[in-house]
Write a protein that holds these residues in place. Structure first.
Motif, PDB file in Angstrom:
ATOM      1  N   LEU A  86       0.947  -1.079  -0.134  1.00 25.17           N
ATOM      2  CA  LEU A  86      -0.003   0.017   0.116  1.00 25.17           C
ATOM      3  C   LEU A  86       0.883   1.263  -0.028  1.00 25.17           C
ATOM      4  O   LEU A  86       1.445   1.427   0.968  1.00 25.17           O
ATOM      5  N   PRO A  87       0.675   2.058  -1.132  1.00 34.17           N
ATOM      6  CA  PRO A  87       1.638   3.121  -1.005  1.00 34.17           C
ATOM      7  C   PRO A  87       1.416   4.316  -0.159  1.00 34.17           C
ATOM      8  O   PRO A  87       2.253   4.941   0.281  1.00 34.17           O
ATOM      9  N   TYR A  88       0.107   4.285   0.433  1.00 30.32           N
ATOM     10  CA  TYR A  88      -0.420   5.404   1.405  1.00 30.32           C
ATOM     11  C   TYR A  88      -0.118   4.684   2.720  1.00 30.32           C
ATOM     12  O   TYR A  88      -0.328   5.554   3.589  1.00 30.32           O
ATOM     13  N   ALA A  89       0.391   3.556   2.844  1.00 30.20           N
ATOM     14  CA  ALA A  89       0.621   3.050   4.203  1.00 30.20           C
ATOM     15  C   ALA A  89       1.714   2.068   3.961  1.00 30.20           C
ATOM     16  O   ALA A  89       1.467   0.604   3.971  1.00 30.20           O
ATOM     17  N   PRO A  90       3.080   2.445   3.665  1.00 26.25           N
ATOM     18  CA  PRO A  90       4.157   1.638   3.457  1.00 26.25           C
ATOM     19  C   PRO A  90       4.615   0.413   4.074  1.00 26.25           C
ATOM     20  O   PRO A  90       5.153  -0.366   3.634  1.00 26.25           O
ATOM     21  N   GLN A  91       4.196   0.501   5.268  1.00 23.56           N
ATOM     22  CA  GLN A  91       4.476  -0.809   6.191  1.00 23.56           C
ATOM     23  C   GLN A  91       3.303  -2.010   6.249  1.00 23.56           C
ATOM     24  O   GLN A  91       3.297  -2.811   6.685  1.00 23.56           O
ATOM     25  N   ARG A  92       2.459  -1.550   5.392  1.00 23.61           N
ATOM     26  CA  ARG A  92       1.334  -2.391   5.172  1.00 23.61           C
ATOM     27  C   ARG A  92       1.090  -2.715   3.663  1.00 23.61           C
ATOM     28  O   ARG A  92       1.404  -2.200   2.735  1.00 23.61           O
ATOM     29  N   ALA A  93       0.288  -4.027   3.519  1.00 26.90           N
ATOM     30  CA  ALA A  93       0.078  -4.585   2.362  1.00 26.90           C
ATOM     31  C   ALA A  93      -1.455  -5.154   2.316  1.00 26.90           C
ATOM     32  O   ALA A  93      -1.708  -5.400   3.540  1.00 26.90           O
ATOM     33  N   LEU A  94      -1.845  -5.455   1.029  1.00 27.12           N
ATOM     34  CA  LEU A  94      -3.143  -6.443   1.335  1.00 27.12           C
ATOM     35  C   LEU A  94      -3.409  -7.379   0.300  1.00 27.12           C
ATOM     36  O   LEU A  94      -2.493  -7.382  -0.558  1.00 27.12           O
ATOM     37  N   LEU A  95      -4.204  -8.369   0.679  1.00 29.61           N
ATOM     38  CA  LEU A  95      -4.367  -9.480  -0.311  1.00 29.61           C
ATOM     39  C   LEU A  95      -5.872  -9.645  -0.207  1.00 29.61           C
ATOM     40  O   LEU A  95      -6.531  -9.520   0.783  1.00 29.61           O
ATOM     41  N   LEU A  96      -6.424  -9.799  -1.405  1.00 27.46           N
ATOM     42  CA  LEU A  96      -7.828 -10.082  -1.484  1.00 27.46           C
ATOM     43  C   LEU A  96      -8.118 -11.567  -1.146  1.00 27.46           C
ATOM     44  O   LEU A  96      -7.351 -12.443  -1.652  1.00 27.46           O
ATOM     45  N   SER A  97      -9.392 -11.828  -0.430  1.00 23.29           N
ATOM     46  CA  SER A  97      -9.334 -13.128   0.299  1.00 23.29           C
ATOM     47  C   SER A  97     -10.848 -14.058  -0.178  1.00 23.29           C
ATOM     48  O   SER A  97     -11.784 -13.355  -0.452  1.00 23.29           O
ATOM     49  N   ASP A  98     -10.594 -15.025  -0.594  1.00 29.83           N
ATOM     50  CA  ASP A  98     -11.977 -15.819  -0.800  1.00 29.83           C
ATOM     51  C   ASP A  98     -12.108 -16.589   0.728  1.00 29.83           C
ATOM     52  O   ASP A  98     -11.358 -16.544   1.505  1.00 29.83           O
ATOM     53  N   LEU A  99     -13.304 -16.767   1.071  1.00 28.82           N
ATOM     54  CA  LEU A  99     -13.674 -17.548   2.195  1.00 28.82           C
ATOM     55  C   LEU A  99     -13.978 -18.932   1.901  1.00 28.82           C
ATOM     56  O   LEU A  99     -14.749 -19.512   1.252  1.00 28.82           O
ATOM     57  N   MET A 100     -13.279 -19.661   2.638  1.00 30.08           N
ATOM     58  CA  MET A 100     -12.999 -21.247   2.494  1.00 30.08           C
ATOM     59  C   MET A 100     -13.507 -22.146   3.494  1.00 30.08           C
ATOM     60  O   MET A 100     -13.272 -21.549   4.511  1.00 30.08           O
ATOM     61  N   THR A 101     -14.140 -23.137   3.580  1.00 30.35           N
ATOM     62  CA  THR A 101     -14.554 -24.150   4.369  1.00 30.35           C
ATOM     63  C   THR A 101     -13.075 -24.620   5.031  1.00 30.35           C
ATOM     64  O   THR A 101     -11.981 -24.478   4.526  1.00 30.35           O
ATOM     65  N   LEU A 102     -13.241 -25.229   6.430  1.00 33.21           N
ATOM     66  CA  LEU A 102     -11.992 -25.822   6.875  1.00 33.21           C
ATOM     67  C   LEU A 102     -11.418 -26.782   6.081  1.00 33.21           C
ATOM     68  O   LEU A 102     -10.161 -27.049   6.222  1.00 33.21           O
ATOM     69  N   GLU A 103     -12.076 -27.513   5.330  1.00 32.72           N
ATOM     70  CA  GLU A 103     -11.928 -28.368   4.426  1.00 32.72           C
ATOM     71  C   GLU A 103     -11.227 -28.096   3.213  1.00 32.72           C
ATOM     72  O   GLU A 103     -10.567 -28.842   2.208  1.00 32.72           O
ATOM     73  N   GLY A 104     -10.930 -26.737   2.910  1.00 29.75           N
ATOM     74  CA  GLY A 104     -10.461 -26.061   1.838  1.00 29.75           C
ATOM     75  C   GLY A 104     -11.356 -25.913   0.513  1.00 29.75           C
ATOM     76  O   GLY A 104     -10.690 -25.730  -0.481  1.00 29.75           O
TER      77      GLY A 104
END
Ligand code: GLU
Ligand code: MG
Length: 451
Positions: A86-104
């Protein structure tokens, strides 16, 4: 991106926290962060999260949805291709995520998976979907308990660019550094309102980009002591914030725009007409997915270019589906449909998934839109008899009506599946129940800075 490359880039940039973000049934971007020390493991196994997160209302009040209570876990599993420092928060990054069951497996209430499932159905027909979410937003200052627009500028006026310039320049810089292509910028109709459009992409990426974009605009504005609002109607006496959805269907190789056909007077293929037919058929139920909050219905009104009628039309900004005119020399590339009754209080994965489901139903049933439903003027200026003759209905003016329409639209609810449908409807009902008990000021206040 390879996991090793993510770890290398995160270390080189001195990233400490990496947020695993997703968008919930209320259109709210939520997430949890991992310290970089644990990133390698969490890229594989995800971060744990309660199933109840898909059942939380606007005040985090837990709704009654079977399987979404204090017991039960899912995993936020990041998509490595979305890694963004994140250029506006250089010590931070993001990853967009899927919601998965415990079984994957993908969890049945995962919005991003719903969109992927609709894209797989499109791919079965040899289609890929390109999309761009064209968002409008206000820049505002805090004033007492509320907010005031940054200026009193007019539509497309250069004076509005002046006070906003330092913020907008930093937004541009941050978007460029995150690899988001920028198309155009102008001041919009409302005081302090802006539109900065970003480049189209494959549908999942387009929805991902919209979340990255919302995060960027909000954070950069905040660093300038300002508040950015993507809420549908942040100021009752000013224009609303649309998030018009442009989309087109291409062949699997992404080379041929399957909506484009020179044989037709409007340059549209039979497939494009089937998509239009499907979308006309599934309005207003679709609105529950694209204009899903109580605040959305303050925006959707005749004469405000946000659309209020079930109709389509060439370059008509009062039509639910606008057929944008093509650009000379780029006829195929610029052929697309623009769905206008959409705003940023929607979940972009669910909104796009719903549009595709409606379009594919148009293909399956060969639904062609009635020619009389194509209008070139403001439909609110047509007489009731003329509207009746053309089969043009008013879009619902309130959230409960579109919730009911979605409840009785098996094409959309079957596409979403029972768990996503039930939890989604529960959140929409809770939005209505909460805000219908309070005044407009309360509703606006609690939508203003969520989006
Ligand atoms: N602000 C309008 C809306 O609510 C759109 C104005 C425009 O055509 O860009 O959708
Ligand atoms: Mg606009």
């Amino acid at each position: 991106m390879e996991h090793s490359e993510i770890l290398r880039q995160a270390a080189d940039a001195g990233v400490r926290l990496v947020s695993f973000f997703w968008c919930d049934n209320g259109g709210i971007i939520r997430g949890k962060a991992t310290h970089r020390a644990g990133l390698a493991g969490r890229l594989n196994s995800g971060i744990g999260m309660t199933t109840a997160m898909q059942a939380l209302g606007d005040m985090d009040q837990l709704q009654v949805v079977p399987g979404m209570g204090p017991g039960g876990e899912v995993r936020l599993l990041p998509d490595p291709d979305t890694f963004t420092i994140l250029p506006y928060a250089p010590q931070r990054a993001l990853l967009l995520s899927d919601l998965m069951t415990l079984e994957g497996e993908p969890w049945a209430a995962c919005p991003r998976d719903f969109l992927k499932r609709m894209l797989a159905k499109a791919a079965d027909l040899g289609l890929t979907i390109q999309a761009a979410l064209e968002s409008e937003w206000y820049l505002a200052r805090r004033e007492g308990d509320g907010f005031a627009p940054l200026d009193e500028s007019l539509d497309n006026s250069s004076v509005g660019m002046t006070p906003a310039r330092p913020v907008v320049d930093d937004i541009l810089d941050a978007l460029e550094r995150q690899g988001i292509g920028i198309e155009q910028y102008h001041t919009e109709l409302g005081h302090g309102q802006h539109e900065l459009s970003i480049r189209h992409a494959g549908a999942v990426r387009a929805a991902d980009n919209h979340l990255i974009y919302r995060e960027t605009v909000r954070n950069v504005a905040y660093q300038h002591g300002l508040y950015a609002s993507f809420a549908p109607k942040p100021f009752p006496d000013q224009a609303g914030n649309g998030c018009h959805i442009h989309f087109s269907a291409w062949d699997l190789a992404g080379q041929v725009n399957r909506f484009y056909d020179t044989a037709d007077a409007q340059g549209l293929s039979p497939l494009a007409y089937q998509f239009i037919g499907g979308i006309m058929e599934h309005l207003p139920a679709l609105l529950a997915l694209t204009s899903p909050s109580m605040n959305s219905y303050r925006r959707l009104s005749p004469g405000s270019w946000s659309t209020a009628y079930v109709c389509w039309g060439p370059d008509n900004r009062e039509a639910a589906l606008r057929i944008p005119s093509r650009f000379r020399g780029q006829e195929m590339a610029s052929t697309n449909l623009e769905f206008r009754p959409a705003d940023s209080s929607s979940n972009p994965y669910i909104a796009l998934g719903g549009l595709i489901a409606a379009g594919l139903d148009g293909v399956a049933r060969d639904l062609r839109p009635r020619a009389e439903m194509s209008v070139e003027q403001d439909p609110s200026l047509l007489t009731p008899e003329e509207l009746e003759r053309r089969g043009i209905r008013r879009l619902p003016a309130s959230l409960p009506e579109v919730i009911r329409a979605l409840e009785s639209d098996p094409v959309l609810t079957d596409a979403m599946g029972p768990l996503l449908t039930d939890s989604y409807l529960a959140i929409r009902r809770s939005n209505w129940e909460l805000f219908s008990r309070h005044d407009a000021e309360f509703e606006i206040k609690h939508h203003f800075y969520k989006y």
